[in-house]
Scaffold this motif. Sequence first.
Motif, PDB file in Angstrom:
ATOM      1  N   SER A   6      -3.437  -3.718   0.047  1.00 31.29           N
ATOM      2  CA  SER A   6      -4.304  -2.573   0.305  1.00 31.29           C
ATOM      3  C   SER A   6      -4.724  -2.537   1.777  1.00 31.29           C
ATOM      4  O   SER A   6      -4.718  -1.470   2.410  1.00 31.29           O
ATOM      5  CB  SER A   6      -5.535  -2.633  -0.597  1.00 31.29           C
ATOM      6  OG  SER A   6      -6.346  -1.496  -0.404  1.00 31.29           O
ATOM      7  N   GLU A   7      -5.070  -3.678   2.329  1.00 31.74           N
ATOM      8  CA  GLU A   7      -5.452  -3.759   3.744  1.00 31.74           C
ATOM      9  C   GLU A   7      -4.285  -3.355   4.642  1.00 31.74           C
ATOM     10  O   GLU A   7      -4.474  -2.636   5.633  1.00 31.74           O
ATOM     11  CB  GLU A   7      -5.923  -5.166   4.090  1.00 31.74           C
ATOM     12  CG  GLU A   7      -7.260  -5.521   3.485  1.00 31.74           C
ATOM     13  CD  GLU A   7      -7.601  -6.995   3.622  1.00 31.74           C
ATOM     14  OE1 GLU A   7      -6.915  -7.724   4.371  1.00 31.74           O
ATOM     15  OE2 GLU A   7      -8.568  -7.429   2.960  1.00 31.74           O
ATOM     16  N   ALA A   8      -3.075  -3.793   4.295  1.00 38.28           N
ATOM     17  CA  ALA A   8      -1.892  -3.447   5.092  1.00 38.28           C
ATOM     18  C   ALA A   8      -1.627  -1.943   5.026  1.00 38.28           C
ATOM     19  O   ALA A   8      -1.294  -1.321   6.048  1.00 38.28           O
ATOM     20  CB  ALA A   8      -0.677  -4.228   4.596  1.00 38.28           C
ATOM     21  N   LEU A   9      -1.764  -1.348   3.841  1.00 39.46           N
ATOM     22  CA  LEU A   9      -1.569   0.095   3.715  1.00 39.46           C
ATOM     23  C   LEU A   9      -2.612   0.858   4.530  1.00 39.46           C
ATOM     24  O   LEU A   9      -2.289   1.818   5.232  1.00 39.46           O
ATOM     25  CB  LEU A   9      -1.630   0.511   2.239  1.00 39.46           C
ATOM     26  CG  LEU A   9      -0.483   0.039   1.351  1.00 39.46           C
ATOM     27  CD1 LEU A   9      -0.793   0.305  -0.116  1.00 39.46           C
ATOM     28  CD2 LEU A   9       0.828   0.695   1.748  1.00 39.46           C
ATOM     29  N   THR A  10      -3.855   0.414   4.446  1.00 41.11           N
ATOM     30  CA  THR A  10      -4.932   1.047   5.206  1.00 41.11           C
ATOM     31  C   THR A  10      -4.670   0.931   6.705  1.00 41.11           C
ATOM     32  O   THR A  10      -4.806   1.911   7.441  1.00 41.11           O
ATOM     33  CB  THR A  10      -6.292   0.430   4.840  1.00 41.11           C
ATOM     34  OG1 THR A  10      -6.535   0.661   3.441  1.00 41.11           O
ATOM     35  CG2 THR A  10      -7.423   1.037   5.647  1.00 41.11           C
ATOM     36  N   SER A  11      -4.277  -0.253   7.150  1.00 47.49           N
ATOM     37  CA  SER A  11      -3.981  -0.469   8.574  1.00 47.49           C
ATOM     38  C   SER A  11      -2.847   0.420   9.063  1.00 47.49           C
ATOM     39  O   SER A  11      -2.821   0.836  10.218  1.00 47.49           O
ATOM     40  CB  SER A  11      -3.629  -1.931   8.839  1.00 47.49           C
ATOM     41  OG  SER A  11      -4.753  -2.746   8.636  1.00 47.49           O
ATOM     42  N   ALA A  12      -1.906   0.706   8.161  1.00 47.00           N
ATOM     43  CA  ALA A  12      -0.764   1.559   8.510  1.00 47.00           C
ATOM     44  C   ALA A  12      -1.109   3.047   8.381  1.00 47.00           C
ATOM     45  O   ALA A  12      -0.253   3.904   8.622  1.00 47.00           O
ATOM     46  CB  ALA A  12       0.429   1.222   7.625  1.00 47.00           C
ATOM     47  N   GLY A  13      -2.337   3.341   7.993  1.00 43.52           N
ATOM     48  CA  GLY A  13      -2.750   4.732   7.852  1.00 43.52           C
ATOM     49  C   GLY A  13      -2.219   5.410   6.607  1.00 43.52           C
ATOM     50  O   GLY A  13      -2.125   6.638   6.555  1.00 43.52           O
TER      51      GLY A  13
END
Length: 96
Positions: A6-13
Amino acid sequence: MQSTISEALTSAGIDHTREYRLSRRDRIDFLIGTVGIEVKIKGSRADVIRQLGRYAESQQITELILACSMRRLLYGVPNEILGVPVRKHLLQGGLS
């Protein structure tokens, strides 16, 4: 693992919903538009295929991604279930 993804998806926008309820019985780990992502770290292949089949029945899903930390769970999972494409991804190494 879900938190890290989830953090990676958020960081990728990438806008996503965690633990999205498809039905009273079914809740997929992530939903991005009409793409469902199921994350598995254990379980049997037969159980995973049954679960993906229930998700594929949903009108809300046009594609499924199975992200798994165990190679053996990926083998034998079909590339399509009920007309819904299934992509398989092996999670290797640590997530950071």
